[in-house]
Design an enzyme around this catalytic site. Structure first.
Site, short mmCIF file in Angstrom:
data_model
loop_
_atom_site.label_atom_id
_atom_site.label_comp_id
_atom_site.label_asym_id
_atom_site.label_seq_id
_atom_site.Cartn_x
_atom_site.Cartn_y
_atom_site.Cartn_z
N SER A 182 40.66 79.37 -15.46
CA SER A 182 41.39 78.51 -16.39
C SER A 182 42.60 77.88 -15.72
O SER A 182 42.85 76.67 -15.85
CB SER A 182 41.83 79.31 -17.62
OG SER A 182 40.71 79.80 -18.32
N TYR A 224 32.45 75.38 -27.13
CA TYR A 224 32.06 74.30 -28.05
C TYR A 224 30.97 74.75 -29.02
O TYR A 224 31.17 74.74 -30.22
CB TYR A 224 31.61 73.01 -27.34
CG TYR A 224 31.25 71.93 -28.32
CD1 TYR A 224 32.25 71.24 -29.02
CD2 TYR A 224 29.92 71.62 -28.61
CE1 TYR A 224 31.92 70.28 -29.97
CE2 TYR A 224 29.59 70.66 -29.55
CZ TYR A 224 30.59 70.00 -30.23
OH TYR A 224 30.27 69.05 -31.17
N TYR A 250 34.04 86.75 -18.49
CA TYR A 250 35.38 86.26 -18.82
C TYR A 250 35.43 85.99 -20.32
O TYR A 250 34.73 85.12 -20.82
CB TYR A 250 35.66 85.00 -18.01
CG TYR A 250 37.01 84.35 -18.19
CD1 TYR A 250 38.07 84.99 -18.82
CD2 TYR A 250 37.23 83.07 -17.68
CE1 TYR A 250 39.31 84.38 -18.95
CE2 TYR A 250 38.46 82.45 -17.80
CZ TYR A 250 39.50 83.11 -18.44
OH TYR A 250 40.72 82.49 -18.57
N LYS A 301 37.08 90.24 -17.42
CA LYS A 301 38.47 89.81 -17.61
C LYS A 301 38.62 89.55 -19.10
O LYS A 301 38.00 88.65 -19.65
CB LYS A 301 38.79 88.54 -16.82
CG LYS A 301 40.20 88.03 -17.09
CD LYS A 301 40.46 86.66 -16.48
CE LYS A 301 41.87 86.19 -16.82
NZ LYS A 301 42.15 84.81 -16.32
#
Length: 300
Positions: free
Chosen positions: A48, A111, A137, A166
């Protein structure tokens, strides 16, 4: 990369871009050398903080190739290969393997929400196709969908190639449940927090470390906490934890916070440009002023 090396402090490395948004190899090289020389335990590119979602796949592959080559085996390298489609993730993951990365990290599709069975099939298909270890993640604030501990446990037990998670969830009980139920069922599975200020609690509950944005420019704080925890040095933790809590305010100053991380990297000693990938832009002057106040409060 041995599974046991997937722990400690692993910065989600900022992607250094020119002011026009083009990848800056010179600045990236300078920054990589700074991180390799620090006490971090590995490097995560194209997460990110690396702005993967605003970059085209050819550019992502170019960046991945440059970064793996620049690190040159001196630290473990994880490449972010998340995408909304399973085939796209596999393509990026196979590319990461071909250039010598050590692992990939895969955020769930964003999305379009998926039920747990579809998410299970997505990750299992990726794990079976990948020749590299896969880290899950979980970042529901950005993807719009949480990955439950029950789903993660099923994947951990069924897919040996899925080696950790994570967990970027602003709720310590979520991390607790992963440690108790997933790591309890598969002890080698790594549970790593995404929010910087959850590092100590994650370690105290039996987790394995953090992937904290502030370790891009202040690795001495998070690495210091990690080392102090290993050595039962509570006094050092008590000294560093308030500084980390102060720095964590940076994340709420601007959306996205990618420019702030790069300015922090520049302000703390690296000669890099602070360009960001469109549609992100530099923040307002008021935000910049508050940003520098926070850095000063944290001792920078």
């Amino acid at each position: 990369m041995s599974l046991d090396s997937l722990k400690g402090i692993i910065p989600p490395v900022s992607t250094i871009l020119k002011e026009n948004g083009e990848f800056d190899k010179t600045g990236m090289g300078v920054f990589i050398e700074r991180l390799v020389a620090s006490d971090v335990n590995g490097l995560l590119f194209l997460g990110s903080a690396g702005e993967f979602s605003q970059l085209s796949n050819p550019v992502r592959k170019e960046i991945a190739e440059f970064c793996v080559k620049s690190v040159a085996g001196r630290k473990p390298v994880i490449i972010g290969t998340g995408a909304c489609g399973t085939a796209e993730v596999i393509d990026l993951s196979l590319h990461a393997a071909s250039i010598g990365a050590d692992a990939v990290i895969v955020v769930n599709p964003y999305y379009q929400p998926m039920d747990d069975e579809r998410l299970y099939n997505h990750y299992r298909t990726i794990a079976e196709a990948s020749t590299l270890p896969v880290i899950i993640y979980n970042f529901p604030a950005l993807t719009g969908q949480d990955l439950s501990p029950q789903l993660i446990k099923r994947l951990a037990l069924d897919c040996p190639n899925i080696v950790g998670i994570k967990d970027t969830v602003d709720c310590i009980s979520h991390i607790r449940d992963l440690i108790i139920h997933v790591k309890g069922a598969r002890p080698d599975f790594k549970v790593i927090c995404g929010y910087d200020e959850y590092l100590f609690m994650t370690l105290a509950m039996g987790g394995d470390g953090a992937i904290p944005g502030t370790s891009n420019f202040a690795p001495e704080i998070t690495c210091g906490i990690y080392k102090a925890f290993q050595e039962n040095d509570l006094e050092t933790i008590k000294e560093l934890a308030p500084r980390l809590a102060t720095l964590a305010q940076l994340y709420s100053l601007d959306v996205p916070f990618s420019w702030l991380l790069k300015e922090a990297i520049r302000s703390t000693g690296s000669d890099i440009p602070t360009g960001v990938a469109a549609p992100a832009t530099a923040p307002s002057e008021d935000v910049k002023k508050r940003f520098h106040e926070i850095l000063k409060q944290a001792g920078f």
